[in-house]
Motif scaffolding. Structure first.
Motif, PDB file in Angstrom:
ATOM      1  N   ALA A 195      59.447  36.833  30.882  1.00  8.52           N
ATOM      2  CA  ALA A 195      59.851  38.315  30.819  1.00  8.52           C
ATOM      3  C   ALA A 195      59.543  39.089  29.564  1.00  8.52           C
ATOM      4  N   MET A 199      59.519  42.939  30.613  1.00  8.62           N
ATOM      5  CA  MET A 199      60.618  43.043  31.637  1.00  8.62           C
ATOM      6  C   MET A 199      61.848  42.815  30.691  1.00  8.62           C
ATOM      7  N   LEU A 248      67.477  41.512  31.807  1.00  9.30           N
ATOM      8  CA  LEU A 248      66.772  41.994  32.950  1.00  9.30           C
ATOM      9  C   LEU A 248      67.087  42.996  33.898  1.00  9.30           C
TER      10      LEU A 248
END
Ligand SMILES: *Cc1c(COP(=O)(O)O)cnc(C)c1O
Length: 362
Positions: A195, A199, A248
């Protein structure tokens, strides 16, 4: 220091300011909950809701159908280098890999521990300055899957469209360009992404896996390495990164609020275009590492006439509030990582800085 500087880091990387502010505002106590996101149970109703919203929003953004499951696991993208072959290389125990950089090579290294790896194509002899062409591929129609890296963070190259692999399942390490543009998820069997590039924070890996592949996960696999078990437990077999999934979720909402992935892609083209134009119009003073048709919109890599000038550039840029521009040692030179959250104004200011630097030192 209260002011923010321009963060060109390749990862962990810049996050949207709105997301940071909301997380900061609610860090002490989530509204209506009275506890911090850092303190709540991963089995609480509050987290259930955050988790479900993240799933829903990411499904909407990427167009992920009910044929696919979503997982949030630990171990970074690097653990997926092992989990992918361990779970889905059997029973044939052979897979195709397209090698376009250091991360692809690391994926190959782990896959070789499980079975036979066929290198479909590699651009290593050209220091990974380009994405190989379809005509160069030596695909095995009987392979368990084909693995590729959609964006090569270190070299600054990016696939402009997916490799064509026929009926063989396509697996993608999308760590550094996921959510930067729309993709047709239906072309993929499995997508994974650490991530911390485009992200959210580090500590969580996002995985999209087509349901039929879960049949390949053998019961003999270690529990924590088994996709099927993680799916059956909705990523809660053990404690996931609660904070990571929370961020997220905020990033996904920020993307939706700002027009989704088509709007992101449009802005990313404008942002990358500005810096590439500056490189192309510098009379060779700045030289892009990647071939033009392989250029990444996320990581822009370039060299200067000498290493002394590169050092000087980095020192002066850092002093002027442009952080993280030093290139990876395998390419040298400079790298500007301009992920979704990186502001357009930062690209404009970098271009102005590059022009001034050239005028003074050209
Ligand atoms: C950063 C990166 C990785 C490694 O990610 P970790 O989460 O640190 O394991 C893998 N692949 C690509 C394309 C990357 O950019």
């Amino acid at each position: 220091m209260k002011e923010r500087i321009y963060n060109f880091s390749a990862g962990p990387a810049i996050l949207p300011e709105d997301v940071l502010k909301e997380a900061q505002e609610n860090l002490f106590s989530l509204p209506g909950v009275g506890m911090s996101i850092l303190e709540i149970s991963h089995r609480s109703k509050t987290f259930d809701k955050i988790h479900a919203e993240a799933n829903q929003d990411l499904r909407t953004l990427l167009g992920i159908s009910a044929d696919y499951e979503i997982l949030y696991l630990g171990g970074g993208a690097s653990l997926q280098f092992s989990m992918v072959p361990l779970n889905i290389m059997p029973p044939k125990n052979k897979a195709d890999y397209i090698v376009t950089g250091v991360w692809s090579k690391k994926a190959v290294k782990e896959a070789k521990r499980v079975g036979t790896v066929n290198i479909v194509a590699s651009t290593e002899s050209e220091n990974f300055k380009r994405i190989p062409k379809q005509s160069e591929f030596k695909l095995d129609p009987d392979a368990s899957y084909v693995h590729f890296t959609s964006n090569n963070t270190i070299y600054g190259t990016e696939w402009q469209s997916e490799p064509e692999v026929g009926k063989v399942p396509l697996v993608c390490d999308a760590s550094s360009d996921i959510l930067s543009r729309k993709i047709d998820v239906n072309k993929y069997a499995l997508i994974y992404a650490g991530a911390q590039k485009n992200m959210g924070p580090s500590g969580v890996t996002f995985i999209v896996i087509r349901k039929d592949l879960l049949e390949r996960s053998a019961d003999s696999l270690h529990t924590m390495l088994n996709y099927k078990i993680h799916v059956e437990n909705n990523s809660l077999y053990n404690t996931p990164s609660v904070f990571g999934i929370y961020i997220l979720n905020l990033v996904a909402k920020w993307l939706l609020k700002n027009g989704g992935l088509d709007a992101m892609y449009k802005t990313n083209k404008e942002k990358g275009g500005m810096i590439y134009n500056c490189i192309d119009n510098s009379g060779g003073y700045y030289k892009g590492h990647a071939d033009k048709d392989s250029r990444s919109l996320m990581n822009i890599t370039f060299r200067m006439p000498s290493e002394e000038l590169e050092k000087k550039f980095i020192a002066e840029a850092t002093a002027a509030g442009f952080d993280g521009l030093k290139g990876h040692r395998s390419v040298g030179g400079l790298r500007a990582s301009v992920y979704n959250a990186f502001p357009k104004k930062g690209c404009e200011d970098l271009v102005a800085f590059m022009k001034t630097f050239q005028a003074k030192n050209g």
